[in-house]
Design a protein around this motif. Sequence first.
Motif, mmCIF file in Angstrom:
data_model
loop_
_atom_site.group_PDB
_atom_site.id
_atom_site.type_symbol
_atom_site.label_atom_id
_atom_site.label_comp_id
_atom_site.label_asym_id
_atom_site.label_seq_id
_atom_site.Cartn_x
_atom_site.Cartn_y
_atom_site.Cartn_z
ATOM 1 N N TYR A 124 0.871 -1.217 0.033
ATOM 2 C CA TYR A 124 -0.280 0.116 0.127
ATOM 3 C C TYR A 124 0.870 1.390 0.131
ATOM 4 N N PHE A 125 2.053 1.167 0.366
ATOM 5 C CA PHE A 125 2.813 2.358 0.387
ATOM 6 C C PHE A 125 4.383 2.196 -0.252
ATOM 7 N N SER A 126 4.747 3.048 -0.730
ATOM 8 C CA SER A 126 5.900 3.283 -1.529
ATOM 9 C C SER A 126 6.716 4.403 -1.401
ATOM 10 N N ALA A 127 8.019 4.477 -1.467
ATOM 11 C CA ALA A 127 8.726 5.607 -1.246
ATOM 12 C C ALA A 127 8.669 6.657 -2.349
ATOM 13 N N GLY A 128 8.510 5.906 -3.606
ATOM 14 C CA GLY A 128 8.258 6.755 -4.843
ATOM 15 C C GLY A 128 9.280 6.414 -5.919
ATOM 16 N N LEU A 129 9.351 6.872 -7.046
ATOM 17 C CA LEU A 129 10.175 6.308 -8.180
ATOM 18 C C LEU A 129 11.646 7.009 -7.797
ATOM 19 N N ILE A 130 11.661 8.364 -7.300
ATOM 20 C CA ILE A 130 13.145 8.668 -7.080
ATOM 21 C C ILE A 130 13.942 8.013 -6.133
ATOM 22 N N PRO A 131 13.451 7.939 -4.899
ATOM 23 C CA PRO A 131 14.220 6.947 -3.925
ATOM 24 C C PRO A 131 14.247 5.437 -4.264
ATOM 25 N N LEU A 132 13.295 4.845 -5.186
ATOM 26 C CA LEU A 132 13.660 3.718 -5.838
ATOM 27 C C LEU A 132 14.674 3.573 -6.588
ATOM 28 N N TYR A 133 14.946 4.517 -7.587
ATOM 29 C CA TYR A 133 16.069 4.588 -8.389
ATOM 30 C C TYR A 133 17.367 4.745 -7.630
ATOM 31 N N ILE A 134 17.275 5.843 -6.825
ATOM 32 C CA ILE A 134 18.558 5.995 -6.108
ATOM 33 C C ILE A 134 19.163 4.622 -5.305
ATOM 34 N N THR A 135 18.079 3.778 -4.861
ATOM 35 C CA THR A 135 18.210 2.675 -4.041
ATOM 36 C C THR A 135 18.963 1.541 -5.119
ATOM 37 N N MET A 136 18.318 1.606 -6.284
ATOM 38 C CA MET A 136 19.046 0.515 -7.239
ATOM 39 C C MET A 136 20.280 0.892 -7.698
ATOM 40 N N LYS A 137 20.596 2.238 -8.017
ATOM 41 C CA LYS A 137 21.996 2.773 -8.273
ATOM 42 C C LYS A 137 22.796 2.681 -7.135
ATOM 43 N N THR A 138 22.538 2.542 -5.882
ATOM 44 C CA THR A 138 23.282 2.336 -4.761
ATOM 45 C C THR A 138 23.762 0.930 -4.718
#
Length: 305
Positions: free
Chosen positions: A125-139
């Motif tokens: 039901y809850f997600s951090a959003g696209l930008i935090p997700l991209y940063i996580t994948m990149k990290t």
Amino acid sequence: MPKTSDALKRTRGDVPFALVNYVGFLLFALLCAYPFYFLIINSVSANDVSALGDIRLWPEGLHLSNYSQILQLDGLSAAAVVSVARTVIGTACTVLASAFLGYMFTQERMWKRSLWYRLIIFTMYFSAGLIPLYITMKTLGLTNSFWVYILPAIVQPFNIILVKTYVESMPRSLQEAAEIDGAGTIRTFFRIILPNMTPILATVAIFTAVAQWNSFQDTLLYITDQKLYSLQYLLYTYTNQANSLAQAAQNAQGNLGAIVSAATTQTPTSIRMTVAVLVVLPIIFIYPLFQRYFVKGIMLGAVKG
């Protein structure tokens, strides 16, 4: 006699009802199948007629040159390998993870079982959003990596709910008998529980395989290396570039271009239709293999109460 008369009345009354049901479901099935049929007949019909939108019920000017030319487009074979690999590996990993976690969440002795289960459900039901997700994948180093297709999709809360509910419907005596014989948690899972989960695992496999095969957004967000492009992403790019691809296909014919029939000359419509058929057909062929398990699995794995 009255009982027989009532039975006959019910039987005669059931015939029109059954007939209406059959006709209604037949029309509904045809309505669902028509878009796929429309793609196929347009991909094998004369390209000049198809481009005008005149193909509706029957193909005209049958030919298969669209498929031979589309299969020669740059990157298509590599993208097909990527899509098949991500579908097979991703489905296997997700099914195994869903089966194990669904089983573990039924074990009362699991440490903080309710807490971990609620945390997983929370992500539905809850997600951090696209930008935090991209940063996580990149990290994590998953951008421009094949594993970006696999690892983020392994744990799926909805699948875990289905499996957990299915395991809870299984006889508790199976697990108790294994424990009496000295089997531990892992051995009980692989030797007793997993072999009896075929219907729900087939259901999870269908959901996961279709999602993996049809996904293109992860390629759009995380991949810039063309060697890792998926087939669906190429469909997306080919659809956007259909005009230029059609022109390139015509130019590639060289001197033959002047005498090639307009019926087999690539058009934006023929490219869209043919690529769409190539992408959709594998799932159409795979689904019937799991269909007999699907209804049983989804019903037994439905959420109770």
